[in-house]
Scaffold this motif. Structure first.
Motif, PDB file in Angstrom:
ATOM      1  N   THR A 139      -3.149  -2.613   3.043  1.00 21.03           N
ATOM      2  CA  THR A 139      -2.243  -2.207   4.132  1.00 21.03           C
ATOM      3  C   THR A 139      -0.888  -2.893   4.014  1.00 21.03           C
ATOM      4  O   THR A 139      -0.041  -2.762   4.911  1.00 21.03           O
ATOM      5  CB  THR A 139      -2.871  -2.544   5.503  1.00 21.03           C
ATOM      6  OG1 THR A 139      -3.098  -3.956   5.602  1.00 21.03           O
ATOM      7  CG2 THR A 139      -4.196  -1.819   5.693  1.00 21.03           C
ATOM      8  N   SER A 140      -0.660  -3.610   2.915  1.00 21.12           N
ATOM      9  CA  SER A 140       0.569  -4.385   2.758  1.00 21.12           C
ATOM     10  C   SER A 140       1.775  -3.530   2.381  1.00 21.12           C
ATOM     11  O   SER A 140       2.921  -3.920   2.601  1.00 21.12           O
ATOM     12  CB  SER A 140       0.371  -5.457   1.682  1.00 21.12           C
ATOM     13  OG  SER A 140       0.218  -4.844   0.397  1.00 21.12           O
ATOM     14  N   GLY A 141       1.507  -2.367   1.765  1.00 22.41           N
ATOM     15  CA  GLY A 141       2.621  -1.537   1.294  1.00 22.41           C
ATOM     16  C   GLY A 141       3.177  -1.989  -0.038  1.00 22.41           C
ATOM     17  O   GLY A 141       4.088  -1.357  -0.575  1.00 22.41           O
ATOM     18  N   ASP A 142       2.638  -3.060  -0.584  1.00 19.43           N
ATOM     19  CA  ASP A 142       3.087  -3.583  -1.877  1.00 19.43           C
ATOM     20  C   ASP A 142       2.253  -2.911  -2.969  1.00 19.43           C
ATOM     21  O   ASP A 142       1.118  -3.317  -3.250  1.00 19.43           O
ATOM     22  CB  ASP A 142       2.910  -5.098  -1.922  1.00 19.43           C
ATOM     23  CG  ASP A 142       3.541  -5.732  -3.154  1.00 19.43           C
ATOM     24  OD1 ASP A 142       3.501  -5.095  -4.229  1.00 19.43           O
ATOM     25  OD2 ASP A 142       4.056  -6.857  -3.042  1.00 19.43           O
ATOM     26  N   HIS A 143       2.804  -1.893  -3.614  1.00 20.37           N
ATOM     27  CA  HIS A 143       2.035  -1.100  -4.571  1.00 20.37           C
ATOM     28  C   HIS A 143       1.652  -1.890  -5.818  1.00 20.37           C
ATOM     29  O   HIS A 143       0.599  -1.642  -6.418  1.00 20.37           O
ATOM     30  CB  HIS A 143       2.822   0.154  -4.958  1.00 20.37           C
ATOM     31  CG  HIS A 143       3.042   1.085  -3.806  1.00 20.37           C
ATOM     32  ND1 HIS A 143       2.011   1.789  -3.222  1.00 20.37           N
ATOM     33  CD2 HIS A 143       4.165   1.411  -3.110  1.00 20.37           C
ATOM     34  CE1 HIS A 143       2.493   2.529  -2.232  1.00 20.37           C
ATOM     35  NE2 HIS A 143       3.796   2.302  -2.136  1.00 20.37           N
TER      36      HIS A 143
END
Length: 242
Positions: free
Chosen positions: A196-200
């Protein structure tokens, strides 16, 4: 792709072919199945397709004539197809074989019953012998369904998402990573924060690590053919030691 299925029980395939990916593939025009009851090709007046084995022994053996004639019928005017014999003596089936067969234009499956096949079928018609596992089934139909499904889903546009097939378990040589969906909190059980961090970049690294861990702990035999970095191989050794 055209797939001919030689079977004594064509009705077994009707449900499989009318649902899910196999149905979608037909609607897209990517896949054309043809069910052939090879009993219809026998010249025996009693419509028998099997006989007692020479030399004695238990069980009945599929006779060559009906299958030879059925193969000649479905290959008339066709380029050289791959003719697949579903057989417990065949090579163990895997994703690499599925990818190989998915490149063909015409496949033929021979689904046997009884004790086995007349050896002349194996020696003169068959190009591939495939086993889906070290166990015995009543006939080749269930195995043929499994192989057909695994091949057809690899055909262009069948899955819709072009990245779905390459990310499946075994396609990369490793088992697939865990998946989660909403809600993020279900009965107190949380989705890993990294997802859920958005850091791909971190997400891909986490997925790779999880995939590697699952393979090392569940199917370590797959690692011998997997492409791993030195760091990953060191990590695998640590997990196995622990």
């Amino acid at each position: 792709m055209r797939i001919d299925i030689l079977t004594l029980f064509p009705e077994m395939f009707e449900g499989v072919l009318q649902h899910s990916i196999l149905k979608r593939a037909q609607e897209l025009g990517a896949f054309q199945p043809n069910l052939v009851n090879f009993r219809e090709f026998t010249t025996n007046k009693h419509k028998k397709v099997d006989d007692y084995p020479y030399g004695g022994g238990a069980g009945m053996v599929l006779a060559p004539q009906p299958i030879f004639d059925a193969i000649e019928h479905v290959t008339e005017g066709s380029a050289k197809p791959r003719v697949i014999l579903m057989c417990p003596q065949g090579e163990p089936y895997n994703q690499k074989k599925a990818e190989e067969l998915a490149k063909e234009e015409h496949l033929i499956f021979i689904c046997g019953h009884y004790e086995g096949y007349d050896e002349r079928i194996r020696e003169n018609i068959v190009t591939d012998e495939i086993s889906i596992g070290d166990y015995v089934l009543t006939g080749g139909e269930i195995g043929a369904m499994a192989v057909m499904d695994s091949v057809v889903r690899l055909l262009p546009d069948v899955l819709g998402n072009a990245s779905s097939a390459p990310e499946d378990s075994f396609s990369t040589g490793l088992l697939e990573h865990p998946h989660y969906t909403r809600p993020a909190d279900f009965r107190g059980m949380q989705v890993p924060e990294v997802l859920t961090s958005g850091d791909h970049g971190k997400i891909e690294a986490w997925r790779r690590e999880q995939s590697l861990y699952r393979t090392a702990t569940r199917r370590p035999d797959l690692l011998s053919d997997a492409e791993l970095s030195d760091k990953e191989r060191d990590q695998v050794k640590k997990w196995q030691k622990d």
